[in-house]
Enzyme design. Sequence first.
Site, mmCIF file in Angstrom:
data_model
loop_
_atom_site.group_PDB
_atom_site.id
_atom_site.type_symbol
_atom_site.label_atom_id
_atom_site.label_comp_id
_atom_site.label_asym_id
_atom_site.label_seq_id
_atom_site.Cartn_x
_atom_site.Cartn_y
_atom_site.Cartn_z
ATOM 1 N N ASP A 67 0.813 -1.214 0.000
ATOM 2 C CA ASP A 67 0.000 0.000 0.000
ATOM 3 C C ASP A 67 0.848 1.266 0.000
ATOM 4 O OD1 ASP A 67 0.905 -0.488 2.603
ATOM 5 O OD2 ASP A 67 -1.046 -1.198 3.258
ATOM 6 N N ASN A 136 -7.304 -3.214 14.517
ATOM 7 C CA ASN A 136 -8.711 -3.413 14.138
ATOM 8 C C ASN A 136 -8.881 -4.567 13.148
ATOM 9 O OD1 ASN A 136 -7.699 -2.391 11.776
ATOM 10 N ND2 ASN A 136 -9.102 -0.654 11.632
ATOM 11 N N HIS A 138 -7.205 -4.855 10.198
ATOM 12 C CA HIS A 138 -6.933 -4.561 8.783
ATOM 13 C C HIS A 138 -5.666 -5.275 8.319
ATOM 14 C CE1 HIS A 138 -4.538 -0.639 9.807
ATOM 15 N NE2 HIS A 138 -3.685 -1.582 9.522
ATOM 16 N N GLU A 143 -9.734 -1.981 5.565
ATOM 17 C CA GLU A 143 -10.267 -1.696 6.897
ATOM 18 C C GLU A 143 -11.577 -2.459 7.110
ATOM 19 O OE1 GLU A 143 -8.434 -0.102 8.883
ATOM 20 O OE2 GLU A 143 -7.635 1.778 8.089
HETATM 21 C C1 F6R Z 1 1.456 -1.447 6.049
HETATM 22 C C2 F6R Z 1 0.220 -2.211 6.129
HETATM 23 C C3 F6R Z 1 -0.556 -2.244 7.408
HETATM 24 C C4 F6R Z 1 0.312 -2.615 8.616
HETATM 25 C C5 F6R Z 1 -0.518 -2.618 9.907
HETATM 26 C C6 F6R Z 1 0.320 -2.930 11.123
HETATM 27 O O1 F6R Z 1 2.041 -1.559 4.766
HETATM 28 O O2 F6R Z 1 -0.193 -2.785 5.154
HETATM 29 O O3 F6R Z 1 -1.614 -3.159 7.278
HETATM 30 O O4 F6R Z 1 0.881 -3.882 8.407
HETATM 31 O O5 F6R Z 1 -1.126 -1.373 10.066
HETATM 32 O O6 F6R Z 1 1.194 -1.889 11.362
HETATM 33 P P1 F6R Z 1 2.293 -1.975 12.523
HETATM 34 O O7 F6R Z 1 3.290 -3.007 12.063
HETATM 35 O O8 F6R Z 1 2.902 -0.598 12.548
HETATM 36 O O9 F6R Z 1 1.584 -2.354 13.756
#
Ligand code: F6R
Length: 245
Positions: A67, A136, A138, A143
Amino acid sequence: MNVRILKDEQAVARAVAARVIKTLTARPATVLGLPTGRTPVALYARLVAAHAAGRVDFSQASTFNLDEFLGLPGDHPASYRAFMETHLFGHVNLSPRRIHFLNGAARDPVAECARYEAAIRRAGGIDLLLLGIGTNGHIGFNEPAAGLVADSHPARLAAGTRRSNAELFDGRVQAVPRRALSMGVGTILRSRAIVLVATGAGKADVIKATVEGLVTTRVPASLLQLHGAVDLVVDEAAAAGLRRR
Ligand code: F6R
């Protein structure tokens, strides 16, 4: 889902780095899918060290990141592309033409997502996708919602997701873009193998829901239960809520 519980964040990073190195050694032209965020930082540090020690070669590999923020060009310091340059791309021998990213500054975001899906298909699909998970549920920027988009698409970020990305914008939540481009859950589930990585007590509830809960678009990571080749690699803190340990 194959669940592997390790002692701490470093043990998780070591295990996932070993998996990536083993995969690249067996098949140098592997197509990798990669996340940003706090979770993979220790993993990327290990891959950089392994590359410096001559233990892993990225020269034939391709990468597709999950992303990117909408509206940010790849050279913006808060972009995910810049994050990847800092933590991995700037230190290993990936060929720049085999590094693929959603262009957050694309004039036509929908066309950009279609281009990305076509590029993934042309590369032969993703062999090994590494994933983090939001508190959450995702994955990528898919989301929780009543329904999810299958392919790469422009996505709206949840308020909590924007808060947890504020660090990239000097702590200013207001500066975090409201939208992003993301692989869809179909893009994710089409990957041949997936490693979902989670560390820390803050992920314990969502890991329980992901592994033991119903398959629901309200916890997008629970859809990974439908895939036959998912390894969940977690530390003890993130595994604390699991029934069978
Ligand atoms: C980032 C992504 C997100 C993260 C998720 C966890 O490229 O796709 O889904 O993997 O938000 O983020 P952290 O590792 O910062 O807890």
